[in-house]
Each structure stands twice: as C-alpha cells, then as structure tokens.
Design an enzyme around this catalytic site. Structure first.
Site, PDB file in Angstrom:
ATOM      1  N   PRO A  90      -2.972  -0.158  -4.201  1.00 41.72           N
ATOM      2  CA  PRO A  90      -3.118  -0.700  -6.303  1.00 41.72           C
ATOM      3  C   PRO A  90      -4.274   0.516  -6.814  1.00 41.72           C
ATOM      4  CG  PRO A  90      -3.328  -2.731  -5.469  1.00 41.72           C
ATOM      5  CD  PRO A  90      -3.390  -2.071  -3.905  1.00 41.72           C
ATOM      6  N   GLU A 117      -5.606  -8.825   0.428  1.00 38.78           N
ATOM      7  CA  GLU A 117      -6.351  -8.272  -0.158  1.00 38.78           C
ATOM      8  C   GLU A 117      -6.675  -7.443  -0.421  1.00 38.78           C
ATOM      9  OE1 GLU A 117      -7.833  -9.774  -3.302  1.00 38.78           O
ATOM     10  OE2 GLU A 117      -6.440 -11.797  -2.776  1.00 38.78           O
ATOM     11  N   ARG A 155      15.447  11.766  -2.075  1.00 35.78           N
ATOM     12  CA  ARG A 155      16.278  12.705  -3.447  1.00 35.78           C
ATOM     13  C   ARG A 155      15.723  14.260  -3.497  1.00 35.78           C
ATOM     14  NH1 ARG A 155      19.302  10.534  -7.553  1.00 35.78           N
ATOM     15  NH2 ARG A 155      18.954  11.491  -8.544  1.00 35.78           N
ATOM     16  N   ASP A 170      16.742  16.304 -13.058  1.00 39.19           N
ATOM     17  CA  ASP A 170      16.000  15.011 -13.479  1.00 39.19           C
ATOM     18  C   ASP A 170      15.024  15.192 -14.243  1.00 39.19           C
ATOM     19  OD1 ASP A 170      17.731  13.813 -12.046  1.00 39.19           O
ATOM     20  OD2 ASP A 170      17.122  13.330 -10.104  1.00 39.19           O
TER      21      ASP A 170
END
Length: 249
Positions: A90, A117, A155, A170
């Site tokens: 995160p 955590e 990709r 894209d």
C-alpha cells in the site's frame, strides 16, 4: 520475459494466467511466469513465515528470512541476478502505464506479494528495487495487485498482442484516454455509428479520434491533459472544444 512471483498463496494464480492473452503469450514462449510459495522457505516444520512486530502493534509482519531465501532460490534456479525486484504494498508508488512500459524492458522481473500488516523493513533494504501500489485502497494482500501488474506489463512485450497498434492506441499509452470504438451492427437500439467512421477518409477519422480522445480526457481526467505533450493540432482542437463549452455555459 521471465516473471517470478513470490507469494504466500500460490493457489490464487491458478486461473488468471491460464487464459486469454497471457496464456497465449506463455504458450508462444514470449512470457515465462512462475509462482513460488514463500512458506517453503520458512525454515521451520510449521511453515511459519510471520511474527508479531517489535515494539508492539496489531497484526503480524512477514519475516525477512523466508522472503530472502525464496528470492535467492529463484535467482539461483534462473541463473540471473533479477535486477528488478518489485514489492506490492500500500505504501508503494502508484502503478501506471509508464511503469508498465519500464518494467516490460526487463528480461527477468521478480514480484513479491506483501501480506498481513506488512513486510519486515529489511526486505526493502536488502532486496527490493521498486515498491508499487495499484490504488489508494486496502486489499488483503499483494496477489491481486501482482496480477494487475503482470497483465499490464505483458501487453507491452513485443509480439504479445497480435497488432502492436492495439497497445499503442490503449488509454494511458499515449497519455490520453482512448477515443470511442464502434463495430457492427451500424445501428443498435436507435444509436448509429458516427458518419466519419464510415467515410473511409483516413485523415478525417484520425482527427476525429484525436478530438474525441482529448474531449474524453478533458472531461474525465483533466490532469492528464496537463501532463500530455500537446501538438499544435491538439492545442487547436482544445481551443475549439473550449469555445464550444463557453457557448454552452
């Protein structure tokens, strides 16, 4: 390209990489993906790979030794140093198309899936070169983000897509959101395909698509327009669009 994923939950990857474009790329030898279970390198009979954090606090923290041993195993088996080691967490930098293009240039990429955590800080200090996050929200672990990164990176590998222009058109690849796309039938529930796309005039179609891409980006992601390196033609299109908007309001 070789991608090794270090995870506590290898079963989560059973389906996503065995279908569609990723599967075809693997079958053609363009992409080699292998999943390594960190628990196999726990060093104890219970396969424990986490412990309580020093200093107290809620939850458990992934230990450094199992992760480092798993990484060395992968490097030894591949016979490569794998200079890019990505930790999905995160606190990482936001993953975007620029990152996808950059990572796709690597011959060997290792992705570590964080969990619980967090990961012992010494993993970052000793092994990790990049920390990435796919968004400002909390997931149960780094497995789903790793799948997103692999899909986006794959990709960008030459030959993975049947037509190179497919990737280059894209959204985000050129710095703008993609223009609207249409296919048969020509009429659906009273809505028809724009006449310009049926005209066969390639220059008019190109300009229409660029105009639509700029309009959509201006409406939904104006921050991207500010970042984009605009051509003189783009600036003229934007001036025209702004004039229209002023007349409406």
């Amino acid at each position: 390209m070789i991608i090794d994923i270090l995870t506590l939950f290898p079963g989560m990857f059973d389906g996503p990489f065995d279908s569609s474009i990723i599967k075809r790329a693997r079958d053609r030898g363009l992409l080699d993906i292998d999943i390594t279970d960190i628990r196999l390198f726990s060093g104890n009979k219970h396969n424990t790979v986490d412990d309580t954090p020093y200093g107290g606090g809620a939850g458990m923290v992934m230990q450094a030794p199992p992760i480092l041993r798993a990484l060395e195993h992968v490097r030894g088996r591949r016979g490569t140093s794998a200079t890019r080691v990505v930790l999905m967490c995160p606190t990482g930098l936001p993953f975007n198309q620029v990152w996808a293009r950059d990572l796709a240039r690597e011959e060997h990429l290792v992705i570590i899936c964080g969990h619980y955590e967090g990961v012992d800080e010494r993993v970052r200090e000793l092994a990790v070169t990049d920390e990435l996050s796919i968004g400002d929200y909390v997931l149960t672990g780094g497995e789903l983000p790793a799948m997103v990164v692999v899909d986006a990176v794959a990709r960008m590998i030459p030959g993975v897509l049947g037509e190179s222009a497919s990737a280059e058109d894209d959204s985000f690849y050129t710095g703008l959101l993609e223009y609207p796309q249409y296919t048969r039938p020509g009429e659906c529930n009273g809505l028809t395909v724009p006449d310009v796309l049926l005209s066969g005039h390639h220059e008019n179609i190109r300009r229409w698509r660029r105009r639509q891409a700029l309009l959509k980006t201006l409406e939904r992601r104006p921050d991207m327009v500010r970042r984009e390196t605009l051509t003189d033609e783009d600036r003229q299109i934007l001036r025209e669009l702004l004039d229209i908007i002023r007349k409406i309001i």
